[in-house]
Enzyme design. Structure first.
Site, mmCIF file in Angstrom:
data_model
loop_
_atom_site.group_PDB
_atom_site.id
_atom_site.type_symbol
_atom_site.label_atom_id
_atom_site.label_comp_id
_atom_site.label_asym_id
_atom_site.label_seq_id
_atom_site.Cartn_x
_atom_site.Cartn_y
_atom_site.Cartn_z
ATOM 1 N N LYS A 160 33.364 39.189 37.131
ATOM 2 C CA LYS A 160 34.309 39.428 38.342
ATOM 3 C C LYS A 160 33.777 40.087 39.297
ATOM 4 C CE LYS A 160 38.914 41.073 38.716
ATOM 5 N NZ LYS A 160 40.398 41.729 38.049
ATOM 6 N N CYS A 215 42.132 50.104 37.740
ATOM 7 C CA CYS A 215 42.390 49.353 36.434
ATOM 8 C C CYS A 215 42.387 50.106 35.264
ATOM 9 C CB CYS A 215 41.239 48.241 36.597
ATOM 10 S SG CYS A 215 41.468 47.211 37.904
ATOM 11 N N ARG A 234 47.044 40.705 45.588
ATOM 12 C CA ARG A 234 47.567 42.257 45.406
ATOM 13 C C ARG A 234 48.994 42.354 45.972
ATOM 14 N NH1 ARG A 234 41.614 44.769 46.506
ATOM 15 N NH2 ARG A 234 40.831 43.955 44.194
ATOM 16 N N LYS A 246 34.752 34.748 38.611
ATOM 17 C CA LYS A 246 35.834 34.944 39.379
ATOM 18 C C LYS A 246 35.330 35.880 40.816
ATOM 19 C CE LYS A 246 40.438 37.083 39.835
ATOM 20 N NZ LYS A 246 41.402 38.145 39.183
HETATM 21 ZN ZN LIG Z 1 42.970 45.465 37.039
#
Ligand SMILES: [Zn+2]
Length: 322
Positions: free
Chosen positions: A191, A126, A201, A244
């Protein structure tokens, strides 16, 4: 004798005393948009979910607008990926083009842009990677650029999902400095590093090529830390906070909803969706009843906004019952 059953005698009585309701107004529909032409590609692990090219995305948007769903959450799948995820903040990138296309025809639909680099980086992490670790502060610069770029394209809500420290403050400042003072931020605040993201994914082509995301996403054993994450995002300027995944985290949702007045979103993630779909396809469960029970559970726990792959079905069922 006091009889609890008096209030359950028939459906009309149950309607009268019912505490929790789900409305179409609560729903956000995630959409995957892929670079290319004439694409409506099914995601194998998520029956009913597709990757769309911009030239076909109106098929999905027409259904969404007919059902009066207020918002979509947009994920882009670029052709080119690189170390720094540069397509994420390219003004001519897939997600920016998609936002412009969508907002042109659907002025009242809220477009929420997911802001993260993992769909755009060659390594699938990320942020910026050095020595197999994601560099927090270098990543902030790129997230800020992406946030401004999607805001420029017309995104109504910026939704950072990366879990870098300080990103809400950084993005807020970047938006304000560029004149987007009225664009709101929905932070993926709590998260968790979860196995429930597995099917996503596939859908977003974003599996990390090495390691995992446990140095930035939360340890799922920690409920109190989730509250600290939410408060830190609120302090940094988040307008909406999120938990989440959803169903395995109702305790977290509940305790956050009791401690803050901020609008709270929940992400009913891909793995939760796929489990329901798989069982329903086998005839083991009643899909509609299970899905509605799950929706109510998340609302009862305190969510106002439900991001869910079931959004179209839920909206259809709610419309039918009205
Ligand atoms: Zn990400």
């Amino acid at each position: 004798m006091f009889r609890m059953r008096r209030l359950r005698v028939n459906e009309t009585m149950r309607r009268l005393v019912r505490e929790t309701k789900v409305s179409v107004d609560d729903l956000v529909c995630p959409i995957f948009v892929k670079e290319g032409n004439d694409i409506k590609e099914p995601v194998d692990s998520m029956p009913g979910i597709y990757q769309w090219s911009i030239d076909r995305i109106d098929e999905e948007l027409d259904v969404i607008s007919k059902l009066n769903i207020p918002a979509i959450l947009l994920f882009g799948i670029p052709k080119k990926k690189d170390e720094l995820g540069s397509e994420a903040y390219n003004d001519e990138g897939i997600v920016q083009k998609a936002i412009r296309h969508i907002k042109e025809k659907n002025k009242d639909l809220l477009v929420i842009a997911d802001v993260c680099l993992c769909e755009y980086t060659s390594h699938g992490h990320c942020g910026v990677v050095h020595d197999h670790d994601v560099d927090n502060d270098e990543t902030l610069e790129l997230l800020g650029k992406m946030a401004v770029s999607v805001a420029k394209a017309g995104a109504d809500i910026i939704a950072p999902s990366d879990m870098m420290d300080g990103r809400v403050e950084f993005i807020r400042k970047a938006l304000d400095d560029n004149g987007f003072v009225n664009r709101s931020i929905m932070a993926y605040s709590a998260k968790f590093a979860s196995a429930y993201y597995g099917p996503f994914r596939d859908a977003a082509d974003s599996a990390p090529s090495f390691g995992d995301r446990k140095t930035y996403q939360m340890d799922y054993c920690n409920g109190k830390e989730a509250i600290r994450e939410c408060f830190s995002d609120i302090d940094e300027g988040a307008d909406i906070i999120m938990v989440k995944p959803g169903l395995a985290y109702l305790d977290v949702l509940k305790s956050i909803s009791e401690q803050t007045e901020y609008p709270l979103a929940v992400y009913n993630v891909s793995g939760e969706y796929s489990m329901v779909k798989a069982a329903a396809r086998n005839g083991w469960i009643d899909e509609k009843r299970i899905v509605m029970e799950n929706m109510i559970a998340m609302k009862r726990a305190g969510a106002k906004i439900i991001i869910t792959y079931h959004a179209l079905d839920v909206a259809k069922w709610l419309n039918e019952s009205n």
